[in-house]
Structures are given as structure tokens and as C-alpha cells.
Motif scaffolding. Structure first.
Motif, mmCIF file in Angstrom:
data_model
loop_
_atom_site.group_PDB
_atom_site.id
_atom_site.type_symbol
_atom_site.label_atom_id
_atom_site.label_comp_id
_atom_site.label_asym_id
_atom_site.label_seq_id
_atom_site.Cartn_x
_atom_site.Cartn_y
_atom_site.Cartn_z
ATOM 1 N N ALA A 90 0.419 -0.742 -0.162
ATOM 2 C CA ALA A 90 0.138 -0.243 0.344
ATOM 3 C C ALA A 90 0.510 1.206 -0.197
ATOM 4 O O ALA A 90 0.598 2.041 -0.730
ATOM 5 C CB ALA A 90 -1.056 0.502 1.213
ATOM 6 N N ALA A 91 1.639 1.208 0.761
ATOM 7 C CA ALA A 91 2.852 2.155 0.561
ATOM 8 C C ALA A 91 3.300 2.243 -0.629
ATOM 9 O O ALA A 91 3.594 3.338 -1.089
ATOM 10 C CB ALA A 91 3.945 2.958 2.173
ATOM 11 N N TYR A 92 3.833 1.089 -1.339
ATOM 12 C CA TYR A 92 4.337 1.593 -2.886
ATOM 13 C C TYR A 92 3.118 2.216 -3.688
ATOM 14 O O TYR A 92 3.452 3.237 -4.055
ATOM 15 C CB TYR A 92 4.424 0.309 -2.821
ATOM 16 N N ALA A 93 2.366 1.399 -3.099
ATOM 17 C CA ALA A 93 1.014 1.589 -4.776
ATOM 18 C C ALA A 93 0.809 2.958 -4.636
ATOM 19 O O ALA A 93 0.670 4.097 -4.666
ATOM 20 C CB ALA A 93 0.194 0.782 -4.364
ATOM 21 N N ALA A 94 0.568 4.016 -2.787
ATOM 22 C CA ALA A 94 0.340 5.173 -2.910
ATOM 23 C C ALA A 94 1.456 6.210 -3.835
ATOM 24 O O ALA A 94 1.596 7.296 -3.818
ATOM 25 C CB ALA A 94 -0.155 5.426 -0.985
ATOM 26 N N LYS A 95 3.247 6.200 -2.679
ATOM 27 C CA LYS A 95 3.809 6.488 -3.280
ATOM 28 C C LYS A 95 4.421 6.444 -5.480
ATOM 29 O O LYS A 95 3.939 7.244 -5.872
ATOM 30 C CB LYS A 95 5.757 5.529 -3.505
ATOM 31 N N ARG A 96 3.866 5.415 -6.279
ATOM 32 C CA ARG A 96 3.236 5.301 -7.320
ATOM 33 C C ARG A 96 2.249 6.217 -7.881
ATOM 34 O O ARG A 96 1.823 6.592 -9.372
ATOM 35 C CB ARG A 96 2.773 4.009 -7.993
ATOM 36 N N GLY A 97 1.044 7.146 -6.592
ATOM 37 C CA GLY A 97 0.021 7.009 -7.435
ATOM 38 C C GLY A 97 -1.287 5.845 -7.967
ATOM 39 O O GLY A 97 -2.045 6.805 -8.906
#
Length: 368
Positions: A90-97
Motif C-alpha cells: 500500500a505504501a508503494y502503490a500510494a507512492k506511485r500514484g
């Protein structure tokens, strides 16, 4: 466990799959599966014990069922693997938009959201499944006096927060422990609109994946569960529940499984469902640790002492979880799990209490 387990190929593959599973369906749904697996495992163990008693045979001849240890707390459903992998994803997906769900808090905290089939997100979840497995093996091999799986969840969140470029704690201009800005519904603008430094601007706009939206200045982990007195009373009550279940069944994990499984209602959007597994697990452990070896189940005083120990540990761990969320969750951008921290703290307290002679033993926690 032994150090050689760190690089056991079959375990690494299973841990990767577990982390990817947590990413695909979401960290919270994956943890709920853990709860159901624990209930199944402990029910099987209790049934096995009843069969042994009825048949009057040597338990070692029946073998270990192992659902709790090898499935619920191992690859694939260990919280340090599937839940932690899902939180990192989730942290990665949010970072990628990738995430634009309208979540009130930072999107990286939306651990109920299923990431689906994006290969890069699944890979991140899988890699952090391995990280959580490694942390668990290290704590177990060193016989550290706390729950190794809960510590794996805590350390995995620390790693994903730093590795993905999120601030360790976040901005807290009104004080780390102050929840009043949330009660006042104070908000800030985040994303590209805040880059120019206007009023209410977020100094960490880059971490929001370029998405423009508003966030609360303070984001309590559970908006319905953060007031000190309420949290303590809930913890004490759940501690009684956890302690009583543990004494009557001999299982330190059954009440934890019930608490974890109950989160299916929270995941489905039922309002005000409390999160209690960081209360019931330390309470169950403390209750069993308070019992003398070979105690008489008919001894009301022993049972009462154990249940009261459970109430005390439930309340204390509830307060510690709240303290942790105010420091490391409410002002940050990713999910850093307060219950896992509460379980680490509570199980360590059990080891300390035994070392001081307050408890006769440590139950399942390694001794100091």
C-alpha cells in the motif's frame, strides 16, 4: 528456528507468496484470514487434546496438527508476512500514484484496499513478506523475550517507511500526543497544490504521489478508538475475556484469533468495531504465565488471579498501543501497526514479570 532457516528456499518462496497475497487482497483482509486460521488451528489442537484424554494414549503418537504454528503463524498467513507485505505494498502503490480511493487519511494507510494484480505491487508485497520472515526467524533464533511475529510487523513497517522515502514520524506542530486537531477537523492541502508553500501546505508533498487532496492534520489510527480512558476500559475488558479463554482452554492464542477474525466487520464498514488483538494476546499470555505449574483447574483463587492478570495486561497494552499510534501513526504517512507494537510490549512485560518473580513462568514467551 535456526539461522539456516533464513535462506531455506521453500520458506522464502512461501514467504514471497504470502507477502504478495497480502498485497493482492489488502493487508487487513489478509490479517483476518490469519484470525480464522488461528481459530481453526486452536480448535484442532483442543480437539486433539480431548481425543488424547479420552483414549488415554501418548500424545506424541498422534503427531502435531500444526495449523496454528505452520500456517496461521508461518508462511503464508503470518502477520509479519502477509499483513506486513500488504502494508508495504500500500505504501508503494500510494507512492506511485496508483491509489485514489477518496480515503480520508494518506492513501498509504488504506490497508483495507485490495491492490489487485499489478505485478510491481505484488513484487513489493512479496519482497516484504521475505523481510518479515527474516525478522521473525532472527528473533526466534536469538530467543528474544517477546513475540517474534509482532516484532517482525513493527520492524517491517519501519523498513518500508524509510526505504520508500516516507518521513519516520511526520510533522506534529501541535505535539505528538495531541489529538485535538482531529476533533476540530483541521485539514491541510497535500500534493502538487501544496508545493508553493501556501497555507496548510504539506511539507512532504512528494510522498503523496502527486495527488492533490486534503488530509486531516492529525490522523488517529482509529477515529472511534483513541481516547485514553475508553481505550483502557476496553483493554481491561478484553483482557478479562482473553485471560478467561486462555485459562479454560489452555490456549494463549485462541482469543487472539477471535479478535483478529472479528475485524471482518470493520473491513466490511461496520462502524465503531474495536480492534482488540493487542489486548487479548498479551492478556491470554499473562493469564497462563500467572498460573502455577500443575495448577488445579478447580482452584478459584488461581483462576481469579490469572484473569485479573489478563485484565491488567489488556489495559496496559491498550494504552501502549494508543501511545504508539499517537507517536508513529497519527502524523505519519504509512501504516505502522499499533497492535503489533502493543503485543511486543506486552509479551516483553510477561518475560520481565517472570524474571522478577511476579509470574512463575513465561508461558510461551522466551525467558529473559
Amino acid at each position: 528456528m535456526a539461522w539456516s532457516s533464513l535462506f531455506a528456499v521453500e520458506m522464502l518462496i512461501a514467504a514471497f507468496a504470502g507477502g504478495a497475497f497480502g498485497a493482492a487482497i489488502g493487508a487487513l483482509p489478509a490479517f483476518i484470514f490469519t484470525g480464522f486460521m488461528v481459530i481453526a488451528g486452536e480448535a484442532a489442537n483442543l480437539a486433539r487434546g480431548a481425543a488424547v484424554e479420552a483414549a488415554g494414549v501418548d500424545p506424541s503418537t498422534l503427531g502435531a496438527i500444526g495449523i496454528t504454528g505452520s500456517v496461521a503463524f508461518g508462511p503464508v498467513f503470518s502477520p509479519a508476512i502477509s499483513f506486513a507485505g500488504g502494508a508495504a505494498a500500500a505504501a508503494y502503490a500510494a507512492k506511485r500514484g496508483y491509489m485514489d480511493t477518496g480515503f480520508d487519511f494518506h492513501e498509504a494507510k488504506n490497508i483495507a484496499f485490495a491492490q489487485g494484480t499489478k505485478p510491481d505491487v505484488l513484487v513489493v508485497g512479496g519482497l516484504f513478506g521475505i523481510v518479515g520472515y527474516w525478522f521473525t526467524v532472527a528473533s526466534s533464533t536469538l530467543a528474544m523475550p517477546y513475540d517474534p511475529i509482532a516484532m517482525g510487523v513493527v520492524l517491517s513497517a519501519l523498513v518500508h517507511r524509510l526505504a520508500l522515502g516516507y518521513p519516520l514520524v511526520g510533522d506534529a506542530p501541535n505535539g505528538l500526543l495531541n489529538m485535538r486537531p482531529f476533533e476540530s477537523e483541521d485539514r491541510r492541502v497535500v500534493g502538487e497544490a501544496a508545493v508553493d508553500g501556501g497555507a496548510g501546505a504539506d511539507s512532504n508533498a512528494e510522498a503523496d504521489g502527486g495527488v492533490v487532496h486534503e488530509r486531516f492534520v492529525v490522523e488517529p489510527w482509529l477515529p472511534h478508538q483513541y481516547r485514553w480512558l475508553n481505550v483502557f476500559v476496553l483493554g481491561a475488558v478484553m483482557g478479562v475475556l482473553g485471560g478467561f479463554v486462555a485459562v479454560k482452554t489452555g490456549s494463549p492464542f485462541l482469543a487472539f484469533g477471535i479478535s483478529a477474525a472479528s475485524l471482518v466487520f470493520l473491513n466490511c464498514g461496520v462502524e465503531n468495531v474495536p480492534v482488540t488483538h493487542h489486548m487479548t494476546l498479551p492478556a491470554s499470555t499473562a493469564a497462563l504465565a500467572a498460573l502455577p505449574v500443575g495448577f488445579d483447574p478447580a482452584s478459584q483463587s488461581a483462576v481469579l488471579t490469572a484473569v485479573l492478570a489478563g485484565a491488567a495486561f489488556g489495559g496496559v497494552c491498550a494504552l501502549f498501543g494508543e501511545l504508539f499510534q499517537r507517536v508513529f501513526y497519527a502524523h505519519g504517512d504509512t501504516h505502522w501497526d499499533p497492535p503489533a507494537a502493543g503485543i511486543v510490549f506486552g509479551t516483553f512485560l510477561v518475560a520481565v514479570a517472570a524474571a522478577l518473580g511476579i509470574f512463575p513462568h513465561t508461558s510461551w514467551v522466551p525467558a529473559l
